[in-house]
Design a protein around this motif. Sequence first.
Motif, PDB file in Angstrom:
ATOM      1  N   SER B  65      41.754 -12.032 -67.431  1.00 32.97           N
ATOM      2  CA  SER B  65      40.416 -11.426 -67.363  1.00 32.97           C
ATOM      3  C   SER B  65      39.749 -11.461 -68.734  1.00 32.97           C
ATOM      4  O   SER B  65      38.537 -11.662 -68.847  1.00 32.97           O
ATOM      5  N   LYS B  66      40.540 -11.300 -69.774  1.00 28.69           N
ATOM      6  CA  LYS B  66      39.996 -11.352 -71.135  1.00 28.69           C
ATOM      7  C   LYS B  66      39.415 -12.736 -71.424  1.00 28.69           C
ATOM      8  O   LYS B  66      38.339 -12.874 -72.018  1.00 28.69           O
ATOM      9  N   GLN B  67      40.128 -13.752 -70.977  1.00 26.72           N
ATOM     10  CA  GLN B  67      39.642 -15.124 -71.187  1.00 26.72           C
ATOM     11  C   GLN B  67      38.380 -15.392 -70.371  1.00 26.72           C
ATOM     12  O   GLN B  67      37.442 -16.032 -70.852  1.00 26.72           O
ATOM     13  N   LEU B  68      38.359 -14.893 -69.121  1.00 25.15           N
ATOM     14  CA  LEU B  68      37.166 -15.111 -68.293  1.00 25.15           C
ATOM     15  C   LEU B  68      35.950 -14.416 -68.905  1.00 25.15           C
ATOM     16  O   LEU B  68      34.839 -14.959 -68.894  1.00 25.15           O
ATOM     17  N   ARG B  69      36.168 -13.216 -69.441  1.00 22.81           N
ATOM     18  CA  ARG B  69      35.045 -12.531 -70.112  1.00 22.81           C
ATOM     19  C   ARG B  69      34.544 -13.349 -71.296  1.00 22.81           C
ATOM     20  O   ARG B  69      33.345 -13.421 -71.556  1.00 22.81           O
ATOM     21  N   ARG B  70      35.459 -13.984 -71.991  1.00 18.83           N
ATOM     22  CA  ARG B  70      35.032 -14.790 -73.140  1.00 18.83           C
ATOM     23  C   ARG B  70      34.259 -16.023 -72.679  1.00 18.83           C
ATOM     24  O   ARG B  70      33.282 -16.425 -73.314  1.00 18.83           O
ATOM     25  N   ALA B 362      39.353  -8.498 -61.318  1.00 21.51           N
ATOM     26  CA  ALA B 362      40.721  -8.991 -61.542  1.00 21.51           C
ATOM     27  C   ALA B 362      41.576  -7.895 -62.174  1.00 21.51           C
ATOM     28  O   ALA B 362      42.741  -7.712 -61.826  1.00 21.51           O
ATOM     29  N   ASP B 363      40.981  -7.161 -63.115  1.00 19.54           N
ATOM     30  CA  ASP B 363      41.724  -6.061 -63.738  1.00 19.54           C
ATOM     31  C   ASP B 363      42.073  -4.987 -62.714  1.00 19.54           C
ATOM     32  O   ASP B 363      43.168  -4.436 -62.720  1.00 19.54           O
ATOM     33  N   ARG B 364      41.113  -4.731 -61.833  1.00 23.10           N
ATOM     34  CA  ARG B 364      41.310  -3.639 -60.872  1.00 23.10           C
ATOM     35  C   ARG B 364      42.246  -4.042 -59.732  1.00 23.10           C
ATOM     36  O   ARG B 364      43.061  -3.247 -59.273  1.00 23.10           O
ATOM     37  N   TYR B 365      42.151  -5.292 -59.306  1.00 24.12           N
ATOM     38  CA  TYR B 365      42.834  -5.665 -58.057  1.00 24.12           C
ATOM     39  C   TYR B 365      43.862  -6.809 -58.182  1.00 24.12           C
ATOM     40  O   TYR B 365      44.549  -7.100 -57.218  1.00 24.12           O
ATOM     41  N   SER B 366      43.944  -7.482 -59.336  1.00 28.15           N
ATOM     42  CA  SER B 366      44.821  -8.660 -59.393  1.00 28.15           C
ATOM     43  C   SER B 366      45.582  -8.767 -60.714  1.00 28.15           C
ATOM     44  O   SER B 366      45.820  -9.867 -61.216  1.00 28.15           O
ATOM     45  N   PHE B 367      45.944  -7.627 -61.250  1.00 26.59           N
ATOM     46  CA  PHE B 367      46.734  -7.592 -62.483  1.00 26.59           C
ATOM     47  C   PHE B 367      46.088  -8.430 -63.597  1.00 26.59           C
ATOM     48  O   PHE B 367      46.780  -9.068 -64.397  1.00 26.59           O
ATOM     49  N   GLY B 368      44.768  -8.478 -63.591  1.00 22.00           N
ATOM     50  CA  GLY B 368      44.050  -9.145 -64.684  1.00 22.00           C
ATOM     51  C   GLY B 368      44.151 -10.650 -64.679  1.00 22.00           C
ATOM     52  O   GLY B 368      43.942 -11.285 -65.725  1.00 22.00           O
ATOM     53  N   GLU B 369      44.424 -11.250 -63.519  1.00 17.39           N
ATOM     54  CA  GLU B 369      44.643 -12.705 -63.495  1.00 17.39           C
ATOM     55  C   GLU B 369      43.716 -13.391 -62.498  1.00 17.39           C
ATOM     56  O   GLU B 369      43.480 -12.886 -61.392  1.00 17.39           O
ATOM     57  N   GLU B 375      39.382 -27.590 -56.090  1.00 21.02           N
ATOM     58  CA  GLU B 375      38.283 -27.618 -55.113  1.00 21.02           C
ATOM     59  C   GLU B 375      37.036 -26.918 -55.639  1.00 21.02           C
ATOM     60  O   GLU B 375      36.074 -26.717 -54.919  1.00 21.02           O
ATOM     61  N   GLN B 376      37.060 -26.525 -56.917  1.00 21.16           N
ATOM     62  CA  GLN B 376      35.928 -25.850 -57.567  1.00 21.16           C
ATOM     63  C   GLN B 376      35.704 -24.443 -57.036  1.00 21.16           C
ATOM     64  O   GLN B 376      34.574 -23.966 -56.993  1.00 21.16           O
ATOM     65  N   ASN B 377      36.783 -23.801 -56.617  1.00 14.13           N
ATOM     66  CA  ASN B 377      36.738 -22.395 -56.264  1.00 14.13           C
ATOM     67  C   ASN B 377      37.671 -21.627 -57.188  1.00 14.13           C
ATOM     68  O   ASN B 377      38.491 -22.225 -57.897  1.00 14.13           O
ATOM     69  N   LEU B 378      37.564 -20.298 -57.170  1.00 14.88           N
ATOM     70  CA  LEU B 378      38.446 -19.441 -57.955  1.00 14.88           C
ATOM     71  C   LEU B 378      39.367 -18.681 -57.003  1.00 14.88           C
ATOM     72  O   LEU B 378      39.162 -18.692 -55.787  1.00 14.88           O
ATOM     73  N   ALA B 379      40.367 -18.027 -57.566  1.00 19.30           N
ATOM     74  CA  ALA B 379      41.263 -17.211 -56.732  1.00 19.30           C
ATOM     75  C   ALA B 379      41.746 -16.006 -57.525  1.00 19.30           C
ATOM     76  O   ALA B 379      41.876 -16.064 -58.753  1.00 19.30           O
ATOM     77  N   LEU B 380      41.972 -14.923 -56.802  1.00 23.86           N
ATOM     78  CA  LEU B 380      42.691 -13.769 -57.354  1.00 23.86           C
ATOM     79  C   LEU B 380      44.086 -13.828 -56.734  1.00 23.86           C
ATOM     80  O   LEU B 380      44.222 -13.728 -55.508  1.00 23.86           O
ATOM     81  N   PRO B 381      45.119 -14.016 -57.570  1.00 23.73           N
ATOM     82  CA  PRO B 381      46.436 -14.360 -57.012  1.00 23.73           C
ATOM     83  C   PRO B 381      47.333 -13.196 -56.613  1.00 23.73           C
ATOM     84  O   PRO B 381      48.374 -13.435 -56.005  1.00 23.73           O
ATOM     85  N   HIS B 382      46.964 -11.966 -56.965  1.00 22.05           N
ATOM     86  CA  HIS B 382      47.906 -10.869 -56.679  1.00 22.05           C
ATOM     87  C   HIS B 382      47.175  -9.651 -56.130  1.00 22.05           C
ATOM     88  O   HIS B 382      47.164  -8.589 -56.756  1.00 22.05           O
ATOM     89  N   GLN B 390      38.029  -3.132 -50.038  1.00 21.35           N
ATOM     90  CA  GLN B 390      37.203  -2.779 -51.194  1.00 21.35           C
ATOM     91  C   GLN B 390      36.843  -4.017 -52.008  1.00 21.35           C
ATOM     92  O   GLN B 390      35.719  -4.170 -52.491  1.00 21.35           O
ATOM     93  N   LEU B 391      37.816  -4.885 -52.175  1.00 21.52           N
ATOM     94  CA  LEU B 391      37.562  -6.118 -52.931  1.00 21.52           C
ATOM     95  C   LEU B 391      36.490  -6.950 -52.241  1.00 21.52           C
ATOM     96  O   LEU B 391      35.572  -7.484 -52.887  1.00 21.52           O
TER      97      LEU B 391
END
Lengths: 103, 551
Positions: B65-70, B362-369, B375-382, B390-391
Amino acid sequence: MTSPLEQKKIRIAGPSVVTANRTWDGVVVYRTAQQGWSTVLSDAAIVSTSDDARALLAESVADDVGAVGAYIAPVELNGGVIKPGNLREHIRSKGVTIDLLPA
Amino acid sequence: MYAYDELDRTLINERVSEFRDQVKRRLSGELTEDEFKILRLQNGVYLQLHAYMFRVAIPYGTLSSKQLRRLAHIARRYDRGYGHFTTRQNIQFNWIKLAELPDALAELAEVGIHAMQTSGNNMRNVTSDQWAGVAPGEVEDPRIWSEILRQHTTLHPEFSFLPRKFKIAITASEHDRAAIKIHDIGLRLHKNADGETGFEVLVGGGLGRTPFIAKTIKPFVHGRDILSYVEAILRVYNQYGRRDNIYKARIKILVHELGIEKFAREVDEEWRQMGHSALTLDHSAIEEVRSRFSYPPYEKLPHMPDELKEAAHDPLFERWRKNSVAPHKVQGYSIVTLSLKPVGGPPGDASADQMDALADLADRYSFGEIRVGHEQNLALPHVAKRDLPQLWKALDRLGLATPNVNLVTDIIACPGLDYCSLANARSIPIAQELTRRFANHDTADMIGRLHINISGCINACGHHHVGHIGILGVEKNGEEFYQITIGGRADENAQMGVLIGPAVPYAEVADVIEDIVEAYLALRDRPEELFVDTVKRLGVEPFKERVYATR
């Protein structure tokens, strides 16, 4: 819309300009008759013969610090108004044809 | 997540300093563009139609999540407020200024992100399955091996000036989500009869002007030998690959011209001469890399929490869940794919605001990952299943819950003529129009899995050859035309699509695709028969007749 990378020989079929990207920020620029660069197409020096095109391009390429990737691009002249001569140059001049941000 | 060590951090920081000096010398005129070009390309900097384009690597598609914010900050501060996720687990910024690039790189380096080898004739970003480490049934986490290869090939002097660019992809699952068969080297992680971990090694895949599906060169190479074997392949390529003709310089051409058997013999001979070299990985070296990957402290959760049972009454939630939520290897958790293909939006683009908000989720729901897929999509893995309702609400507010993953509007598209200096035709407006034509989710669900891939030129960055429907932009007398192929696929059964007939003009592309889809709906055996399977069963003729009968 032939890629400038495929522009092997300089033969022009109509009015043309030299365009490039400004070195420090990449912005689209056009070579002027005053041997400078302008971001405005209407400021561009217009050439109509292959010899003049070659000369303008050579002068432009020599200014490697001012702009990069110089090439000859077609334009249309309508009543003194200069317009890009193909879709590629239209997009370079006017910007992308899509909404920038996701809907 | 992988934790960089001091060596990694030093390497990245030194690279920033080096590039800062190179940019300074370029802007002062000390370096000509010819001299500078190879240096900027090695740092992911292209010159496109409107500006420089900056390509940043996301190794094996894993982001914190830190990297995505950057990345969001880079988009906002140095670009125009958005970024474009590519088909090779990179992100591109389209409006970057050369003079500001060193500062942008320095800010990325602070969070362990770089742009090394995202262009140029070297080893590109080693990609992998975006579900790595969480997919049920996976042999083991393929990112460990991606990271070993990344470390070995980054700034490797022998492979910094290859005949042409070189791409490796790794999968460890039965279903190939990394498209390994269209890579220069594809690695399929599996175990041999003795239970040892190793790789099926495929070589010579690639798209572009001369497309090939990769061929198996070795059914099993032990994990400890993978570096030396890959290096043997690269040495043979480096020695025999053509440097005189850019169109024949990729390894796929060498493999094709030599034949896979002769190529394999050359590699084996090189490998034999290397013997047991320093490249043989001992157990501790592998475990050292493995230990630097951290995994979340999963809770023991029920398979079907009450929150999920309750939310199942909401048909909109259920549509999204069925489309975008996949099983996780840990009970009570899910993998959530986030569509970057909203109706009318440019495929793969995300705004800085979306990236920031997603980092918070990601911080709230996917352990920050966060993960990035080809395929040019994103994923929350956990994501815990109890959190899915809620997500979903939060993603919906961000425009990241379009329930179209793997459906007709989940289109892969290159930037095309709107951005790219190589393109002959536009890709994004075609994709946007198609998403409007098929915007009805009931219709899209009824059509089922259908991948459309669009490229704006023969270089095939949109992987059109392997789209179930492939669309290739070409130029005819100054006008945009599009060739249509059908029947391609990029998975474990990868194959090239077949051209259905003459190219059609820009204005007719969406109509043609509608005709093809209507033909499929009329021709399929049963609702479960996928488009690509109908094409396989019937060939292209029925589709060709439908498209060209009235044109």
